[in-house]
Design an enzyme around this catalytic site. Structure first.
Site, PDB file in Angstrom:
ATOM      1  N   HIS A  37      39.374  31.569  50.375  1.00 63.51           N
ATOM      2  CA  HIS A  37      40.496  30.930  49.685  1.00 63.51           C
ATOM      3  C   HIS A  37      41.604  31.940  49.434  1.00 63.51           C
ATOM      4  O   HIS A  37      41.358  33.149  49.382  1.00 63.51           O
ATOM      5  CB  HIS A  37      40.034  30.332  48.347  1.00 63.51           C
ATOM      6  CG  HIS A  37      39.372  31.318  47.448  1.00 63.51           C
ATOM      7  ND1 HIS A  37      38.056  31.716  47.606  1.00 63.51           N
ATOM      8  CD2 HIS A  37      39.841  32.031  46.395  1.00 63.51           C
ATOM      9  CE1 HIS A  37      37.751  32.619  46.678  1.00 63.51           C
ATOM     10  NE2 HIS A  37      38.817  32.827  45.938  1.00 63.51           N
ATOM     11  N   PHE A  38      42.810  31.423  49.278  1.00 60.35           N
ATOM     12  CA  PHE A  38      43.986  32.235  48.948  1.00 60.35           C
ATOM     13  C   PHE A  38      44.479  31.825  47.564  1.00 60.35           C
ATOM     14  O   PHE A  38      44.570  30.639  47.262  1.00 60.35           O
ATOM     15  CB  PHE A  38      45.127  31.970  49.937  1.00 60.35           C
ATOM     16  CG  PHE A  38      44.894  32.575  51.297  1.00 60.35           C
ATOM     17  CD1 PHE A  38      43.970  32.032  52.174  1.00 60.35           C
ATOM     18  CD2 PHE A  38      45.625  33.675  51.701  1.00 60.35           C
ATOM     19  CE1 PHE A  38      43.756  32.585  53.430  1.00 60.35           C
ATOM     20  CE2 PHE A  38      45.421  34.234  52.954  1.00 60.35           C
ATOM     21  CZ  PHE A  38      44.492  33.691  53.818  1.00 60.35           C
ATOM     22  N   HIS A  39      44.793  32.819  46.745  1.00 63.57           N
ATOM     23  CA  HIS A  39      45.428  32.553  45.446  1.00 63.57           C
ATOM     24  C   HIS A  39      46.944  32.632  45.628  1.00 63.57           C
ATOM     25  O   HIS A  39      47.443  33.550  46.278  1.00 63.57           O
ATOM     26  CB  HIS A  39      45.082  33.641  44.426  1.00 63.57           C
ATOM     27  CG  HIS A  39      43.626  33.789  44.115  1.00 63.57           C
ATOM     28  ND1 HIS A  39      43.084  33.396  42.913  1.00 63.57           N
ATOM     29  CD2 HIS A  39      42.604  34.311  44.819  1.00 63.57           C
ATOM     30  CE1 HIS A  39      41.793  33.675  42.898  1.00 63.57           C
ATOM     31  NE2 HIS A  39      41.478  34.240  44.050  1.00 63.57           N
ATOM     32  N   GLN A  67      35.727  39.129  44.988  1.00 61.12           N
ATOM     33  CA  GLN A  67      35.500  37.713  45.312  1.00 61.12           C
ATOM     34  C   GLN A  67      34.373  37.194  44.428  1.00 61.12           C
ATOM     35  O   GLN A  67      33.337  37.846  44.284  1.00 61.12           O
ATOM     36  CB  GLN A  67      35.132  37.553  46.799  1.00 61.12           C
ATOM     37  CG  GLN A  67      35.018  36.094  47.232  1.00 61.12           C
ATOM     38  CD  GLN A  67      34.756  35.935  48.729  1.00 61.12           C
ATOM     39  OE1 GLN A  67      34.420  36.897  49.412  1.00 61.12           O
ATOM     40  NE2 GLN A  67      34.900  34.718  49.225  1.00 61.12           N
ATOM     41  N   ASN A 107      40.631  37.618  48.293  1.00 62.67           N
ATOM     42  CA  ASN A 107      39.517  38.551  48.097  1.00 62.67           C
ATOM     43  C   ASN A 107      38.365  38.238  49.046  1.00 62.67           C
ATOM     44  O   ASN A 107      38.020  37.072  49.228  1.00 62.67           O
ATOM     45  CB  ASN A 107      39.013  38.441  46.652  1.00 62.67           C
ATOM     46  CG  ASN A 107      40.082  38.783  45.631  1.00 62.67           C
ATOM     47  OD1 ASN A 107      40.913  39.655  45.869  1.00 62.67           O
ATOM     48  ND2 ASN A 107      40.079  38.098  44.498  1.00 62.67           N
ATOM     49  N   ASP A 150      43.944  26.707  39.821  1.00 64.20           N
ATOM     50  CA  ASP A 150      42.813  27.545  39.406  1.00 64.20           C
ATOM     51  C   ASP A 150      42.423  27.179  37.963  1.00 64.20           C
ATOM     52  O   ASP A 150      43.291  26.963  37.109  1.00 64.20           O
ATOM     53  CB  ASP A 150      43.201  29.024  39.488  1.00 64.20           C
ATOM     54  CG  ASP A 150      41.999  29.940  39.435  1.00 64.20           C
ATOM     55  OD1 ASP A 150      41.718  30.621  40.433  1.00 64.20           O
ATOM     56  OD2 ASP A 150      41.318  29.990  38.367  1.00 64.20           O
ATOM     57  N   ILE A 151      41.124  27.115  37.717  1.00 60.54           N
ATOM     58  CA  ILE A 151      40.623  26.701  36.402  1.00 60.54           C
ATOM     59  C   ILE A 151      40.826  27.791  35.339  1.00 60.54           C
ATOM     60  O   ILE A 151      40.851  27.507  34.146  1.00 60.54           O
ATOM     61  CB  ILE A 151      39.124  26.282  36.492  1.00 60.54           C
ATOM     62  CG1 ILE A 151      38.725  25.361  35.356  1.00 60.54           C
ATOM     63  CG2 ILE A 151      38.202  27.487  36.561  1.00 60.54           C
ATOM     64  CD1 ILE A 151      39.260  23.982  35.448  1.00 60.54           C
TER      65      ILE A 151
END
Ligand code: 5GP
Length: 143
Positions: free
Chosen positions: A101-103, A95, A88, A32-33
Site C-alpha cells: 500500500h501507499f500512504h 511496514q 513501507n 487511514d484509521i
C-alpha cells in the site's frame, strides 16, 4: 484470517468497514484509521502481495496512474498544498500491514503530517559506482 489475508483483504472484500475514497477493479483507496494528518489515505492494490517488489505490472501501472489523481483530490478537500507519499516494505522498514500500500499524507502549516526522523550520510562514491553499474545491468536484463 488465512496466511495471506490481512486487514486490508477484509476491507477490500467489504467484510470490515472503511472510509472509502475510490475503488475500481484493481485498486481501493481509503482513509487511514490512525492518520498522521486529516486526509491521510491509503492506496491499496487489490492484488494480495506483501511488498512493492512483488507487485504485477498491471497493478503497478494502475496505482501509478491513480496516485497523482487521488493526491489532487485530497489536497483539494483538505486545503493542504504539500504532502508526502510513503511506502513501507518489511517490518524493519516500518511496514505493519503486509499487503502492499501507499500512504498519501497531507502536510499542514502547523506541522501535522509525516515527521522526518530520517538520517542520511554522504554517498560512498566507490560503492555507488559499483552498485549503480550492477543495478543498471540487472534492469537492462529486464528484472
Ligand atoms: P504501514 O505501517 O504498514 O505502512 O501502514 C499501515 C497503515 O494501515 C497504518 O497507518 C495503520 O494506521 C493503517 N491501518 C491499520 N489497520 C487499519 C484498518 O483497519 N483500517 C484502516 N483504514 N487503516 C488501518
Amino acid at each position: 484470517m488465512s496466511e495471506e489475508e490481512t486487514i486490508f483483504s477484509l476491507i477490500i472484500d467489504g467484510r470490515i468497514p472503511s472510509y472509502k475514497l475510490y475503488e475500481d477493479e484493481l485498486i481501493i483507496a481509503i482513509l487511514d484509521i490512525n492518520p498522521f494528518s486529516p486526509g491521510h489515505a491509503l492506496v491499496i492494490p487489490k492484488e494480495k502481495v506483501a511488498t512493492l517488489d512483488k507487485l504485477s505490472e498491471k497493478s503497478s501501472a494502475a496505482i501509478g496512474a491513480l496516485l497523482p489523481k487521488i493526491s489532487r483530490a485530497i489536497l483539494n478537500i483538505t486545503g493542504a498544498t504539500e504532502f508526502n507519499v510513503l511506502q513501507n516494505n518489511g517490518k524493519k522498514a516500518f511496514q505493519s500491514v503486509f499487503h502492499v500500500h501507499f500512504h498519501i499524507i497531507p502536510k499542514f502549516e502547523d506541522g501535522r503530517g509525516l515527521q522526518f526522523p530520517f538520517k542520511s550520510t554522504p554517498i560512498d562514491h566507490e560503492e555507488a559506482s559499483i552498485m549503480s553499474e550492477k543495478i543498471q545491468q540487472l534492469l537492462l536484463q529486464g528484472t
